[in-house]
Scaffold this active site. Sequence first.
Site, PDB file in Angstrom:
ATOM      1  N   TRP A  48       0.910  -1.154   0.000  1.00 42.85           N
ATOM      2  CA  TRP A  48       0.000   0.000   0.000  1.00 42.85           C
ATOM      3  C   TRP A  48       0.942   1.195   0.000  1.00 42.85           C
ATOM      4  O   TRP A  48       1.593   1.490   1.004  1.00 42.85           O
ATOM      5  CB  TRP A  48      -0.880  -0.011   1.244  1.00 42.85           C
ATOM      6  CG  TRP A  48      -1.930   1.051   1.269  1.00 42.85           C
ATOM      7  CD1 TRP A  48      -3.185   0.973   0.731  1.00 42.85           C
ATOM      8  CD2 TRP A  48      -1.815   2.351   1.863  1.00 42.85           C
ATOM      9  NE1 TRP A  48      -3.856   2.148   0.961  1.00 42.85           N
ATOM     10  CE2 TRP A  48      -3.045   3.019   1.644  1.00 42.85           C
ATOM     11  CE3 TRP A  48      -0.813   3.031   2.531  1.00 42.85           C
ATOM     12  CZ2 TRP A  48      -3.295   4.312   2.084  1.00 42.85           C
ATOM     13  CZ3 TRP A  48      -1.059   4.325   2.970  1.00 42.85           C
ATOM     14  CH2 TRP A  48      -2.288   4.947   2.749  1.00 42.85           C
TER      15      TRP A  48
ATOM     16  N   GLU B 244     -22.173   5.063  10.347  1.00 45.74           N
ATOM     17  CA  GLU B 244     -21.587   3.810   9.867  1.00 45.74           C
ATOM     18  C   GLU B 244     -22.142   3.440   8.481  1.00 45.74           C
ATOM     19  O   GLU B 244     -21.385   3.011   7.604  1.00 45.74           O
ATOM     20  CB  GLU B 244     -21.880   2.699  10.898  1.00 45.74           C
ATOM     21  CG  GLU B 244     -21.373   1.323  10.544  1.00 45.74           C
ATOM     22  CD  GLU B 244     -19.868   1.228  10.302  1.00 45.74           C
ATOM     23  OE1 GLU B 244     -19.142   2.191  10.580  1.00 45.74           O
ATOM     24  OE2 GLU B 244     -19.420   0.188   9.795  1.00 45.74           O
TER      25      GLU B 244
ATOM     26  N   HIS C  53     -30.664  22.553  10.970  1.00 43.01           N
ATOM     27  CA  HIS C  53     -29.567  23.488  11.250  1.00 43.01           C
ATOM     28  C   HIS C  53     -28.581  23.572  10.088  1.00 43.01           C
ATOM     29  O   HIS C  53     -27.447  24.004  10.261  1.00 43.01           O
ATOM     30  CB  HIS C  53     -28.856  23.080  12.540  1.00 43.01           C
ATOM     31  CG  HIS C  53     -29.774  23.037  13.718  1.00 43.01           C
ATOM     32  ND1 HIS C  53     -30.291  24.185  14.287  1.00 43.01           N
ATOM     33  CD2 HIS C  53     -30.336  21.995  14.387  1.00 43.01           C
ATOM     34  CE1 HIS C  53     -31.108  23.847  15.283  1.00 43.01           C
ATOM     35  NE2 HIS C  53     -31.154  22.524  15.346  1.00 43.01           N
TER      36      HIS C  53
ATOM     37  N   LYS D 207      -6.705  -2.547   5.004  1.00 42.44           N
ATOM     38  CA  LYS D 207      -7.443  -3.012   6.174  1.00 42.44           C
ATOM     39  C   LYS D 207      -6.905  -2.426   7.477  1.00 42.44           C
ATOM     40  O   LYS D 207      -7.658  -1.954   8.315  1.00 42.44           O
ATOM     41  CB  LYS D 207      -7.367  -4.537   6.216  1.00 42.44           C
ATOM     42  CG  LYS D 207      -8.133  -5.164   7.349  1.00 42.44           C
ATOM     43  CD  LYS D 207      -9.607  -5.105   7.069  1.00 42.44           C
ATOM     44  CE  LYS D 207     -10.432  -5.641   8.210  1.00 42.44           C
ATOM     45  NZ  LYS D 207     -11.804  -5.121   8.131  1.00 42.44           N
TER      46      LYS D 207
END
Length: 619
Positions: free
Chosen positions: A74, A491, A514, A614
């Site tokens: 990565w 989530e 708001h 991950k």
Amino acid sequence: MCGIIGYTGKKSAAKTLINGLHRLEYRGYDSSGMAVVYDGIISLSKKPGKLHVLTDELKRFPLEGNTGVGHVRWATHGVPNEINAHPHLDCKGQIAVVHNGIIENHQALKKRLIREGHKFTSDTDTEVIPHLIEKYYKGNLLEATRRATALLKGSYAICCLHSAEPSRIVGARCDSPLIIGVGEKENFLASDAPAILDHTKKVIFLSNLELAEISPEAINIIDYKGRKIYRKPAHIKWDISQAEKSGFKHFMLKEIFEQPEVIKNILKERLKGNRVHFEELAIKENLFRNIKNVVIVACGTAYHASLTGKYMMEELIRIPVWVDTSSEFRYRKPIVNKNTLTILISQSGETADTLHALREAKKEGAKTLAICNVLGSSIAREADGVIYTHAGPEIAVASTKAYTAQLTTLYLLTFYMGYLRRAISGTENARLLNELKKAARLSKLMLEGFKNSDNKIAKYARDFRKYYLKKHNKSTFLYLARNINYPNALEGALKLKEISYIAAEGYPAGEMKHGPIALIDENPWVVCVATKAKVYEKMLTNIQEVKARGGIIIAIVTKGDDRVVSQNINYIIEIPEIDDFFSPIVVVIPLQLLAYYVAREFGYDIDQPRNLAKSVTVE
Ligand code: M6R
């Protein structure tokens, strides 16, 4: 963020490494590579792209040899091309290194090494490591690695090979995970357990600033001063089948469907009659009786579980609970002290920000409790106490079962603390446990209804894609909920964002007026959690407000709720009737499925979404 592995034994190193890298691919997937020693020579194979590219390359050009190191990347320093892919070599091509982490002082080290005559080929921070080892190598790879790593600043887990020591691998770690797999006439090093579970369940966890030398017959561990360390292996309970897709198209879908079983197992593990037991906890009961406040710190999905934990604890225990994201907590001056229980929640147990938050809390004198899924992970080991969530290996980058496991564990911890602090009576405790057991059964019941891959939510996802294309890719998602389901709105939005790349926001429904209500026209799809709860009427009003402005609504309602259905809502998802307090465990499931099916409609790589990994072991 990267995954590393080393193997030495009698088997084909290349095949063993590829197999292990497949299990580590969730940690990084922009390039991969391996180095294998054969006949005193190191051979290298590296490819940009996903692991199947390297696998195909190895079919065409196999590597012989029984000792090697492998890597899935990565990218942090240097674009993901072949040159920057690991392993990296020294000047003479005798030393190969794979690395997970970031070497913060690599520029200064590189300058010095270049002055000394070393030749660099890549843009990575990692490449300084083989050159440093080369500099110190005098016939002993372990010693040279020890001297080299002493100069590194930042985080690393590395595996190194030297062609002159052909059946030996040296590993070292600082703030990135590394475990030793103990086999029969073979040994392994790896970022985490799934990489080696095909071969052994016996592992030794390396601690920070430790080094290990493995050969097929022996394991030798030392600390950074060269002092010998003896450590017994631990036994991993996970089964390799848990890290396979078992007929599901994606790990994410498999893990969504595993959730009822995960909750059931946690309850089986933790309940002795009506008492909650945390066997491994190592924090005295008195501490839970005496603390004055709780701070929960986590990232991403674990942060959303933490927010739900606040609702649980404040309602039942009446103790103040603050929740913070790890990356914010660690850089402000958090107010924690010996009267604070700081809970760190992390699936991987390796998230760099959460690990540093833990250290910050300890420095301030707070007691720390880790809630982790991965056995022996850094956060689990550094905290004063740990509770494992027992969700089994979670492979999909988008976290699902780890979330419900964290929620279940937080419920249990709330009951445990509440009982100790006399905030919950024995009768109430028994009632709460029954409701939690019921939630597990209901989540199973609900998932039954979504077994068919052409289910209701899959159809809604199809409609969304059509709409999205019709609107020239302009449509977005808004998730609204209130009270204990508000974290589920966050989530749901996170799940959709990370695997569908569609802008999505989660909001407490009461906040709409708001500001966010200005977003509503016919473009956004608005997911509203309007299950039977004390905030039900308020949610109905919010739904009306969205409807009046043309928003397209997906309402999550309690089965048999005619009131919402009669309001001409575009899409309805029913969940079984459940106590409001326990509903987050059930409500999150359709949100996970919605994200999954939308991503599937768009044909995205669900288990390996772009730019993500991950376990986020870099800051
Ligand atoms: O391993 P952790 O629980 O510490 O990870 C925290 C986040 O990185 C993680 O939850 C992330 O947000 C997931 N991709 C969410 O699906």
